[in-house]
Design a protein around this motif. Structure first.
Motif, PDB file in Angstrom:
ATOM      1  N   SER A  71      -6.051  -3.430 -10.040  1.00 16.97           N
ATOM      2  CA  SER A  71      -6.441  -3.505  -8.636  1.00 16.97           C
ATOM      3  C   SER A  71      -5.592  -4.516  -7.886  1.00 16.97           C
ATOM      4  O   SER A  71      -5.017  -5.440  -8.466  1.00 16.97           O
ATOM      5  CB  SER A  71      -7.911  -3.911  -8.527  1.00 16.97           C
ATOM      6  OG  SER A  71      -8.062  -5.233  -9.018  1.00 16.97           O
ATOM      7  N   ARG A 117       0.363   3.655  -5.055  1.00 19.48           N
ATOM      8  CA  ARG A 117      -1.006   3.489  -5.539  1.00 19.48           C
ATOM      9  C   ARG A 117      -0.965   3.009  -6.991  1.00 19.48           C
ATOM     10  O   ARG A 117      -0.189   3.525  -7.786  1.00 19.48           O
ATOM     11  CB  ARG A 117      -1.727   4.833  -5.440  1.00 19.48           C
ATOM     12  CG  ARG A 117      -3.238   4.681  -5.381  1.00 19.48           C
ATOM     13  CD  ARG A 117      -3.890   5.985  -4.963  1.00 19.48           C
ATOM     14  NE  ARG A 117      -3.631   6.324  -3.574  1.00 19.48           N
ATOM     15  CZ  ARG A 117      -3.833   7.535  -3.071  1.00 19.48           C
ATOM     16  NH1 ARG A 117      -4.239   8.513  -3.837  1.00 19.48           N
ATOM     17  NH2 ARG A 117      -3.598   7.774  -1.792  1.00 19.48           N
ATOM     18  N   GLY A 177       0.790  -1.221   0.000  1.00 18.94           N
ATOM     19  CA  GLY A 177       0.000   0.000   0.000  1.00 18.94           C
ATOM     20  C   GLY A 177       0.822   1.270   0.000  1.00 18.94           C
ATOM     21  O   GLY A 177       0.281   2.361   0.194  1.00 18.94           O
TER      22      GLY A 177
END
Lengths: 255, 264
Positions: A63, A58, A55
């Motif tokens: 996804s 980005r 994380g």
């Protein structure tokens, strides 16, 4: 929780830093208890992939789906602790959550270290530091252990020992492992699956499949075949049912 | 008791030192010394604004320091060379602040008081602001401690544990602005950064854990404040600079002692 449900499901992942697509259209699943190794030349986006999974970066497209409540244990490629920051090993292992002394001792033992909880982090050797990072990741009781070039600065026997330790950890803790390495021939023997990365996924499959893949040879040459055999050892357990059958194909990408 | 100006000064000095010390440790660990300087120098602009709009100096300084902190954080996050950005912003805000103050004709201004502090003129309401601010800063740092420390050790480590390093940076920026606003009365715009950095740097060689370093820095800072106040009273020297000089002497002593211990 079923074994077939992936811990992390990456679909069509692209990561753009500045003007460059570091990663383009990556598909990758990580299943419980499997050891996946990502190999690739410098600048192929290996670290970017790991940083996207935790994380820190980005996705620009695509996804990354983490299983809800997934616990990550992250061992960074390198960690610089400022010399002005006093930090004992025990204190470091209690970041961010306080750990019991017994848990700290256990984690140090699992990581293959003597009980040096009172030692300053700055007084550790490179190998000890790396194993303290591993111990800290283990204290998170991870479902997925992420190792970014964990054997940097270790000699080859040291690296081989480290990879054996990772296998032991997987058996003991029951976590999946995603490992990045440039030491292709050493790391492969410990892996269930190898992903060869060069901005996109060049090829993937079992170590044997990848080592003989033309795409892999095009990137790394054939000089590692003997060494692969040297460090090869037999698995006395089966875990192939945990993930899809190894496949081996090349994908063309228009970047 | 609070009617004695020396008691008030002592309480103001200790309160400021307590606010500055744990925050100062993060300033040292994260190499934000210049960042602290820039925020402190922006306070001069805040003083000018507060006087021009006839609002409280505390409010003006707080706003200016906060604005500076957020600006620097944003700019350095966008790839500007942080060192250069800070150098430009720190000195230009001080200079512009001084120019702006000079436009405020008709208002008698104790410029030296803002630059170097005027701890002996601390009133009861100042004390309330200083101790209120110090408590707020330390409460925020205590609350965020673990996340702050993790983000300081490695922002990716913090990310992997589900934390947001940028939010922690913002918490520090907020603490810094409050500390600048309460310290301006005690040591002035020019020496606030010294109060942040020097006790923390002195505490480094005496500490084995981050927590010990923060507590030691608070103790050393308070000691410097009280000792500096006493010395300046006896020697008739300006108080703010005397406090910082004493802190510097402590730092020198700690360096020498550490050096001697390592050679023997």
């Amino acid at each position: 929780m079923t074994a077939s449900e992936p811990l992390v499901a990456i679909r069509g992942l692209s990561v753009r830093l500045g003007d460059h697509d570091i990663l383009a259209n990556i598909d990758l699943d990580i299943h419980p208890r499997e050891i996946v190794t990502v190999v690739g030349p410098n600048g192929s986006g290996k670290s970017t992939l790991v940083r996207a999974i935790i994380g820190a970066l980005r996705p620009s497209r695509g996804s990354i789906a983490r299983r809800p409540g997934l616990r990550l244990g992250y061992v960074p490629q390198k960690l610089h602790i400022d010399p002005t920051l006093p930090m004992t090993v025990a204190r470091f292992l209690s970041l961010p959550n306080r750990r019991r002394a017994q848990d700290i001792a256990d984690a140090l033992h699992t990581a293959g270290l003597p009980d040096l909880h009172g030692r300053q982090m700055s007084a550790l050797s490179g190998g000890q530091f790396q194993r303290v990072l591993l111990a800290r990741a283990l204290l998170e009781q991870p479902d997925l252990l992420l190792l970014d070039e964990p054997t940097q600065g270790l000699d080859q026997p040291g690296s081989a020992a480290f990879y054996h330790r990772i296998e032991e950890v997987r058996e003991r803790v029951g976590c999946a492992v995603l490992m990045i390495s440039h030491e292709l021939h050493v790391v492969m023997s410990a892996s269930d699956r190898v992903v060869c990365l060069n901005g996109h996924v060049c090829c993937h499959g079992t170590p044997e499949v990848v080592a003989t893949a033309p795409e892999y040879r095009a990137l790394f040459g054939t000089g590692t075949q003997g060494a692969l055999a040297l460090y090869r050892h037999t698995h006395d357990h089966a875990h192939d049912h945990d993930h899809p059958q190894p496949e081996h194909h090349h994908k063309d990408h228009a970047i | 008791m609070l009617d004695d100006f020396m008691i008030r000064a002592a309480l103001a000095g200790v309160g400021t030192a307590l606010a500055a010390a744990p925050l100062g440790c993060f300033v040292v660990w994260r190499r934000m010394a210049y960042f602290g300087d820039a925020t402190a120098h922006a306070a001069m602009l805040g003083v000018a604004l507060a006087l021009a709009f006839e609002t409280s100096v505390f409010g003006g300084v707080l706003a200016a320091a906060l604005l500076m902190g957020v600006t620097v954080t944003t700019l350095s996050g966008r790839g500007f060379a942080a060192d250069t950005v800070l150098g430009v912003l720190a000195h230009s805000s001080l200079a512009i602040g001084l120019v702006a103050v000079s436009f405020l004709s008709g208002i008698p201004i104790d410029l030296m008081g803002y630059l170097l502090g005027d701890i002996l003129a601390v009133g009861k309401s100042d004390l309330a602001v200083i101790w209120g601010g110090a408590l707020a800063v330390n409460a925020l740092i205590a609350w965020r401690w673990s996340a702050l420390l993790t983000a300081t050790v490695g922002s990716d480590l913090a990310k992997a544990s589900g934390m947001d390093p940028q939010r922690e940076q913002l918490a520090l920026t907020l603490c810094l602005a409050v500390t600048v606003a309460i310290a301006i009365k005690v040591v002035g715009v020019l020496l606030i950064a010294a109060l942040l950095v020097i006790p923390a740097a002195t505490a480094r060689s005496l500490s084995r854990t981050p927590e010990a370093m923060a507590v030691t820095a608070a103790g050393l800072g308070s000691l410097a404040a009280l000792g500096g106040l006493g010395l300046s009273y006896r020697l008739d020297t300006p108080t703010g600079p005397t406090i910082v000089s004493l802190a510097a002497a402590m730092f020198l002593a700690s360096v020498l002692i550490t050096g001697l211990r390592q050679t023997t």
